[in-house]
Design an enzyme around this catalytic site. Structure first.
Site, mmCIF file in Angstrom:
data_model
loop_
_atom_site.group_PDB
_atom_site.id
_atom_site.type_symbol
_atom_site.label_atom_id
_atom_site.label_comp_id
_atom_site.label_asym_id
_atom_site.label_seq_id
_atom_site.Cartn_x
_atom_site.Cartn_y
_atom_site.Cartn_z
ATOM 1 N N LYS A 1 14.126 4.166 -12.150
ATOM 2 C CA LYS A 1 13.186 4.365 -11.032
ATOM 3 C C LYS A 1 13.405 3.289 -9.969
ATOM 4 O O LYS A 1 13.407 3.565 -8.772
ATOM 5 C CB LYS A 1 11.742 4.336 -11.543
ATOM 6 N N GLY B 1 0.514 6.472 -12.053
ATOM 7 C CA GLY B 1 0.067 7.347 -10.968
ATOM 8 C C GLY B 1 0.652 8.749 -11.051
ATOM 9 O O GLY B 1 0.587 9.418 -12.080
ATOM 10 N N ASP C 1 0.871 -1.173 0.000
ATOM 11 C CA ASP C 1 0.000 0.000 0.000
ATOM 12 C C ASP C 1 0.904 1.217 0.000
ATOM 13 O O ASP C 1 1.878 1.288 0.750
ATOM 14 C CB ASP C 1 -0.954 0.026 1.195
HETATM 15 P P1 ITT Z 1 -3.557 -2.197 -5.346
HETATM 16 O O1 ITT Z 1 -4.258 -1.667 -4.134
HETATM 17 O O2 ITT Z 1 -4.382 -3.198 -6.111
HETATM 18 O O3 ITT Z 1 -2.163 -2.693 -5.065
HETATM 19 P P2 ITT Z 1 -3.658 0.565 -6.186
HETATM 20 O O4 ITT Z 1 -3.245 1.298 -7.427
HETATM 21 O O5 ITT Z 1 -5.073 0.748 -5.703
HETATM 22 O O6 ITT Z 1 -3.339 -0.980 -6.399
HETATM 23 P P3 ITT Z 1 -2.770 1.673 -3.661
HETATM 24 O O7 ITT Z 1 -4.080 1.410 -3.045
HETATM 25 O O8 ITT Z 1 -1.532 1.312 -2.905
HETATM 26 O O9 ITT Z 1 -2.624 0.923 -5.072
HETATM 27 O O10 ITT Z 1 -2.727 3.181 -4.102
HETATM 28 C C1 ITT Z 1 -1.517 3.738 -4.378
HETATM 29 C C2 ITT Z 1 -1.699 4.921 -5.279
HETATM 30 O O11 ITT Z 1 -0.600 5.812 -4.975
HETATM 31 C C3 ITT Z 1 -1.526 4.511 -6.729
HETATM 32 O O12 ITT Z 1 -2.742 4.317 -7.385
HETATM 33 C C4 ITT Z 1 -0.777 5.706 -7.293
HETATM 34 O O13 ITT Z 1 -1.690 6.680 -7.605
HETATM 35 C C5 ITT Z 1 0.050 6.215 -6.128
HETATM 36 N N1 ITT Z 1 1.387 5.620 -6.198
HETATM 37 C C6 ITT Z 1 1.916 4.631 -5.414
HETATM 38 N N2 ITT Z 1 3.142 4.309 -5.804
HETATM 39 C C7 ITT Z 1 3.410 5.090 -6.869
HETATM 40 C C8 ITT Z 1 4.517 5.208 -7.729
HETATM 41 O O14 ITT Z 1 5.585 4.430 -7.619
HETATM 42 N N3 ITT Z 1 4.454 6.120 -8.700
HETATM 43 C C9 ITT Z 1 3.376 6.904 -8.857
HETATM 44 N N4 ITT Z 1 2.280 6.845 -8.111
HETATM 45 C C10 ITT Z 1 2.296 5.936 -7.120
#
Ligand code: ITT
Length: 196
Positions: free
Chosen positions: A172, A150, A68
């Site tokens: 990265k 993201g 997360d």
């Molecule tokens: P899962 O829960 O299925 O793993 P998710 O995309 O919903 O996938 P999260 O709930 O952990 O993941 O939300 C994390 C959000 O934070 C993700 O959608 C991105 O918008 C942002 N994020 C996390 N890591 C990132 C990264 O390495 N680069 C850019 N944005 C990131």
């Protein structure tokens, strides 16, 4: 050695597969046939990572981890944080609305420090373990780059003059929050030969 990675985010999956290499076989939710959403009802990265990993562990009873993560912006008192994936609301096909909202909220603000934070929760042999990774940086005025996912097009890590989205996956993965958490995860797994 097989580990389930409980994510629906294919970009995260790609990064993690690239980081972990071939010693450990990563099974995605797709590979195990799990297609349902997992409700992230926690208030912290730790809680949500646990919810995701534990949902799968309770069904499959196999070693599993979840990530997360999110972006914490200083001038916004740590927002979007756990709400990073749904900052501008839910149900968008594109990530642009979330980026636009963030840039709008920071318009005219000089203090643009931010950090990405990841918490990985690993559940193995009924034991729960957490690994954290952080990368500090700042939010760009405009988005640039097409790689990653993201908030990558607006995040510039300290010591660099380009965004994560202008880096390839190898660049990265040398410095990212996820890379740091994964390196702790790998160290933990490799330090105990009786784990699997
Ligand atoms: P899962 O829960 O299925 O793993 P998710 O995309 O919903 O996938 P999260 O709930 O952990 O993941 O939300 C994390 C959000 O934070 C993700 O959608 C991105 O918008 C942002 N994020 C996390 N890591 C990132 C990264 O390495 N680069 C850019 N944005 C990131």
């Amino acid at each position: 050695m097989e580990l389930i990675f409980a994510t629906h985010n294919l970009e995260k999956l790609k990064e993690i597969q690239n980081l972990i290499g071939s010693n450990i076989k990563i099974l995605s939710l797709n590979d195990i046939g799990y297609s349902r959403e997992i409700n992230e009802t926690g208030q912290t990265f730790e809680e949500n990572a646990f919810i995701k990993a534990n949902t799968i562990y309770q069904i499959y009873n196999k070693p599993v981890f979840a990530d997360d993560s999110g972006l914490e912006v200083k001038a916004l008192n740590g927002r979007p944080g756990v709400f990073s994936a749904r900052f501008a609301g839910e149900g968008y096909n594109s990530f642009d609305p979330h980026i636009k909202k963030l840039l709008d909220e920071l318009k005219g603000i000089k203090q643009r420090e931010a950090r990405f934070r990841t918490v990985i929760c690993l559940i193995i042999n009924d034991k729960v373990n957490f690994f954290e990774g952080i990368i500090n940086g700042h939010i760009a005025e405009y988005q640039s780059g097409v790689n990653g996912f993201g908030y990558d097009p607006i995040f510039i890590p300290n010591g660099y003059s380009k965004t994560f989205a202008e880096m390839n996956i190898y660049e990265k993965n040398k410095i990212s929050h996820r890379a740091k958490a994964v390196s702790k995860l790998i160290k933990f797994i490799m330090s105990d030969p009786h784990l699997f």
